[in-house]
Design a protein around this motif. Structure first.
Motif, PDB file in Angstrom:
ATOM      1  N   ASP A   1      -1.957 -22.396  -0.756  1.00  0.00           N
ATOM      2  CA  ASP A   1      -3.321 -22.016  -0.397  1.00  0.00           C
ATOM      3  C   ASP A   1      -4.035 -21.317  -1.547  1.00  0.00           C
ATOM      4  O   ASP A   1      -5.261 -21.414  -1.681  1.00  0.00           O
ATOM      5  CB  ASP A   1      -3.353 -21.148   0.868  1.00  0.00           C
ATOM      6  CG  ASP A   1      -2.256 -20.091   0.907  1.00  0.00           C
ATOM      7  OD1 ASP A   1      -1.505 -19.945  -0.079  1.00  0.00           O
ATOM      8  OD2 ASP A   1      -2.136 -19.401   1.936  1.00  0.00           O
ATOM      9  N   GLY A   2      -3.275 -20.630  -2.423  1.00  0.00           N
ATOM     10  CA  GLY A   2      -3.906 -20.008  -3.578  1.00  0.00           C
ATOM     11  C   GLY A   2      -4.432 -21.039  -4.557  1.00  0.00           C
ATOM     12  O   GLY A   2      -5.610 -21.037  -4.930  1.00  0.00           O
ATOM     13  N   GLY A   3      -3.582 -21.961  -4.988  1.00  0.00           N
ATOM     14  CA  GLY A   3      -3.983 -22.964  -5.959  1.00  0.00           C
ATOM     15  C   GLY A   3      -5.035 -23.920  -5.439  1.00  0.00           C
ATOM     16  O   GLY A   3      -5.934 -24.332  -6.175  1.00  0.00           O
TER      17      GLY A   3
ATOM     18  N   SER B   1       0.185 -23.353   3.417  1.00  0.00           N
ATOM     19  CA  SER B   1      -0.531 -22.085   3.468  1.00  0.00           C
ATOM     20  C   SER B   1       0.353 -20.980   4.015  1.00  0.00           C
ATOM     21  O   SER B   1       0.833 -21.048   5.142  1.00  0.00           O
ATOM     22  CB  SER B   1      -1.801 -22.234   4.335  1.00  0.00           C
ATOM     23  OG  SER B   1      -1.505 -22.837   5.577  1.00  0.00           O
ATOM     24  N   ASP B   2       0.591 -19.974   3.157  1.00  0.00           N
ATOM     25  CA  ASP B   2       1.377 -18.819   3.591  1.00  0.00           C
ATOM     26  C   ASP B   2       0.585 -17.517   3.503  1.00  0.00           C
ATOM     27  O   ASP B   2       1.150 -16.429   3.660  1.00  0.00           O
ATOM     28  CB  ASP B   2       2.671 -18.710   2.780  1.00  0.00           C
ATOM     29  CG  ASP B   2       2.420 -18.517   1.286  1.00  0.00           C
ATOM     30  OD1 ASP B   2       1.250 -18.480   0.872  1.00  0.00           O
ATOM     31  OD2 ASP B   2       3.409 -18.404   0.534  1.00  0.00           O
ATOM     32  N   GLY B   3      -0.715 -17.613   3.211  1.00  0.00           N
ATOM     33  CA  GLY B   3      -1.553 -16.429   3.177  1.00  0.00           C
ATOM     34  C   GLY B   3      -1.280 -15.508   2.011  1.00  0.00           C
ATOM     35  O   GLY B   3      -1.569 -14.307   2.090  1.00  0.00           O
TER      36      GLY B   3
ATOM     37  N   ASP C   1      -2.026 -10.859  -1.290  1.00  0.00           N
ATOM     38  CA  ASP C   1      -2.379 -11.386   0.033  1.00  0.00           C
ATOM     39  C   ASP C   1      -3.715 -12.115  -0.040  1.00  0.00           C
ATOM     40  O   ASP C   1      -4.630 -11.717  -0.768  1.00  0.00           O
ATOM     41  CB  ASP C   1      -2.462 -10.250   1.056  1.00  0.00           C
ATOM     42  CG  ASP C   1      -1.090  -9.664   1.365  1.00  0.00           C
ATOM     43  OD1 ASP C   1      -0.113 -10.426   1.371  1.00  0.00           O
ATOM     44  OD2 ASP C   1      -1.002  -8.442   1.593  1.00  0.00           O
ATOM     45  N   LEU C   2      -3.823 -13.190   0.756  1.00  0.00           N
ATOM     46  CA  LEU C   2      -5.012 -14.045   0.714  1.00  0.00           C
ATOM     47  C   LEU C   2      -5.630 -14.169   2.100  1.00  0.00           C
ATOM     48  O   LEU C   2      -4.921 -14.320   3.097  1.00  0.00           O
ATOM     49  CB  LEU C   2      -4.634 -15.443   0.206  1.00  0.00           C
ATOM     50  CG  LEU C   2      -4.029 -15.531  -1.198  1.00  0.00           C
ATOM     51  CD1 LEU C   2      -3.584 -16.957  -1.496  1.00  0.00           C
ATOM     52  CD2 LEU C   2      -5.022 -15.045  -2.241  1.00  0.00           C
ATOM     53  N   ARG C   3      -6.946 -14.135   2.113  1.00  0.00           N
ATOM     54  CA  ARG C   3      -7.674 -14.437   3.351  1.00  0.00           C
ATOM     55  C   ARG C   3      -8.237 -15.852   3.207  1.00  0.00           C
ATOM     56  O   ARG C   3      -9.104 -16.104   2.374  1.00  0.00           O
ATOM     57  CB  ARG C   3      -8.793 -13.440   3.595  1.00  0.00           C
ATOM     58  CG  ARG C   3      -9.579 -13.729   4.860  1.00  0.00           C
ATOM     59  CD  ARG C   3     -10.460 -12.588   5.273  1.00  0.00           C
ATOM     60  NE  ARG C   3     -11.181 -12.869   6.504  1.00  0.00           N
ATOM     61  CZ  ARG C   3     -11.857 -11.961   7.202  1.00  0.00           C
ATOM     62  NH1 ARG C   3     -11.895 -10.704   6.774  1.00  0.00           N
ATOM     63  NH2 ARG C   3     -12.488 -12.303   8.305  1.00  0.00           N
TER      64      ARG C   3
END
Length: 545
Positions: free
Chosen positions: A430-432, A456-458, A479-481
């Protein structure tokens, strides 16, 4: 002689040199170029993106999948700078990409007067990221410079090149002597004496192994023949996957290759830097290395090989295979030993990375044999580099040592444009994925049917795990939203689905490939087991016992 603008001349020479697609984002410094391109869209298809980085990544994916030159065109200054991560990646993976950019007015270049998109020295930046770069000063100079760019792209070690042209030069009109034929690669004769010495050394080896990199793509038939003559395991690094079929009994990835490196007496290295092997796994005086590379500087960059051969891998290996028979010796039990060690390494991979393996096996089953996988800097991508069986050349695309987070989705679009009848699967975290998520608009607009999976692992999962393990759980900035990826894709007009198991993922990929239109698959996952014990391997030489 024809009276043409510089822009018309450049477009014509791109066509002469086989460019059928231009990845682009237009702007004022390139207006005359795009006006000239308008008249040739029956021969050169423009595919415009939502960000310049995607133009360059798509050109990169096209070049890697097709194995031939590609091109992108963007405005100067920030437009060009937005492409430099992709350009650096093209340099790392030896991809023949032409970067074509505009410039400010020719008389103002280098004067630092503050014009729109002015850089202190754009050409110097280009030269630092490519094997060659130049400026087109006039219509009459354009044919020669464009052909020179393609000659450089095709000759020796393939890496990107760049051309820039001032905005007022694009529209300048003058008599031009066109060049009717495409550029060709410089000849590279085979060193027959070196090949003979290599055949003798390899033929007498008791524990030979072969290491292949991206420079061996296309030479797989000769690699396989030599491997079978020698009973030598063939280690395929990230860029070498697909050189021979991953199901072949002699094909191995890094964990098994590491063990073979420790016992080898002679190594044949083809089109590879041998960076982890020489710097990390170790070299000693009992190991003799034969290197084949298109780049003479690469041969002894870290250590002088026993035998170094500069040349095209296919031509050199063909001659080596022909000569090896007369020098080859018997190696009783070698084939069985290779099989046992390979099986032990695969067992270890499956035990350590069972969750990743389950997803990879589901994806491999769903993807046709000639399907292309574009990996990413993600937990699944790390595991794929030594657990994904690649069957065909140029079907495992990786950013190599550059490790370019976020390259994957846009690069996969370029690969699909190059191979419209081939299934292309992109895997991202999910980041990339969010680096180029807006290019779902490009996929929808141009009908580029990539199947993209977002695990996606947030979190920036790999960084977070390292912080947890090595820094006393002091996690920061990881951490990602996330958006709702399904709704986001659907808002671009792309089909989307969410799955929560390997079986459901495989089924969704199969349906997406069959339909042929863009598809996004959101696959929520938890934290995966750490793959780094299989990646960061300690020194194994000097050989013990």
């Amino acid at each position: 002689m024809q009276t043409l603008t510089t822009a018309q001349t450049v477009v014509s020479m791109l066509e002469v040199n086989g460019i059928d697609t231009l990845f682009c984002l237009p702007g004022v410094q390139n207006d005359p170029f795009f006006d000239a391109l308008y008249d040739r869209t029956n021969a050169i298809r423009p595919i415009h993106a939502r960000h310049e980085q995607a133009c360059a990544y798509m050109a990169l994916g096209y070049a890697m999948a097709a194995g031939k030159p590609s091109a992108y065109v963007v405005v100067p200054g920030p437009g060009f700078l937005n492409t430099t991560a992709a350009l650096a990646t093209a340099y790392a993976v030896n991809a023949p990409v032409l970067a074509l950019t505009g410039q400010i007015q020719q008389s103002m270049i280098g004067r630092n007067v503050g014009l729109l998109h002015e850089l202190p020295d754009q050409l110097a930046i280009m030269r630092g990221l490519t094997k060659w770069a130049d400026r087109i000063p006039s219509p009459s100079a354009a044919p020669g410079l464009v052909n020179e760019a393609f000659r450089r792209l095709l000759s020796g070690r393939q890496r990107p090149v760049a051309l820039e042209c001032a905005m007022d030069t694009w529209a300048r009109r003058a008599p031009v002597e066109m060049i009717a034929s495409a550029a060709s690669a410089d000849p590279c004769p085979v060193d027959e004496d070196a090949v003979e010495r290599a055949a003798k050394l390899l033929g007498g080896a008791q524990r030979p192994m072969i290491v292949v990199g991206g420079g061996a793509q296309g030479a797989g038939a000769h690699v396989q023949r030599i491997a079978e003559l020698l009973d030598a395991p063939v280690m395929t690094g990230r860029m070498g996957q697909g050189v021979i079929d991953g199901r072949h009994r002699l094909s191995v990835t890094a964990p098994a290759g590491y063990q073979f490196w420790g016992e080898a007496d002679v190594v044949l290295a083809v089109g590879t830097r041998l960076q982890p092997q020489q710097q990390n796994w170790g070299i000693d005086d009992t190991l003799k290395i034969v290197r084949i590379d298109a780049d003479s500087e690469e041969l002894d960059r870290q250590r002088k090989p026993e035998i170094g051969i500069v040349g095209d891998a296919t031509a050199v290996l063909k001659r080596l295979a022909e000569r090896l028979d007369r020098h080859n010796t018997k190696r009783d039990g070698r084939a069985a030993h290779v099989g046992d060690l390979k099986a032990a390494a695969q067992k270890k991979i499956h035990e350590l990375l069972a969750p990743q393996i389950a997803y990879l096996e589901a994806m491999r089953k769903a993807l046709p044999e000639d399907g292309i996988l574009v990996d990413e800097l993600t937990q699944m991508g790390y595991a794929a580099r030594f657990a994904w069986p690649t069957y065909k050349p140029r079907t495992f695309l990786s950013p190599g040592y550059q490790g370019t987070l976020g390259w994957g989705y846009a690069t996969s679009l370029g690969a699909k444009v190059a191979k419209p009848d081939t299934a292309v699967l992109s895997i991202s975290g999910d980041g990339g994925f969010m680096f180029t998520a807006m290019e779902m608009a490009t996929a929808a607009q141009h009908g580029i049917g990539v199947v993209a999976v977002v695990f996606s692992d947030g979190a920036f999962g790999n960084v977070k795990r390292i912080q947890q393990q090595s820094f006393n759980n002091r996690t920061i900035a990881t951490d990602l939203r996330n958006p709702d990826f399904v709704k986001l894709a659907e808002s671009f007009g792309i089909d989307a689905v969410r799955v929560e198991s390997p079986e459901a993922l495989g089924a969704a990929i199969s349906r997406g490939i069959a339909k042929g239109s863009p598809l996004l698959i959101d696959c929520p996952v938890g934290q995966f087991p750490d793959p780094w014990s299989l990646v960061t391997l300690p020194r194994i030489r000097p050989r013990k016992g």
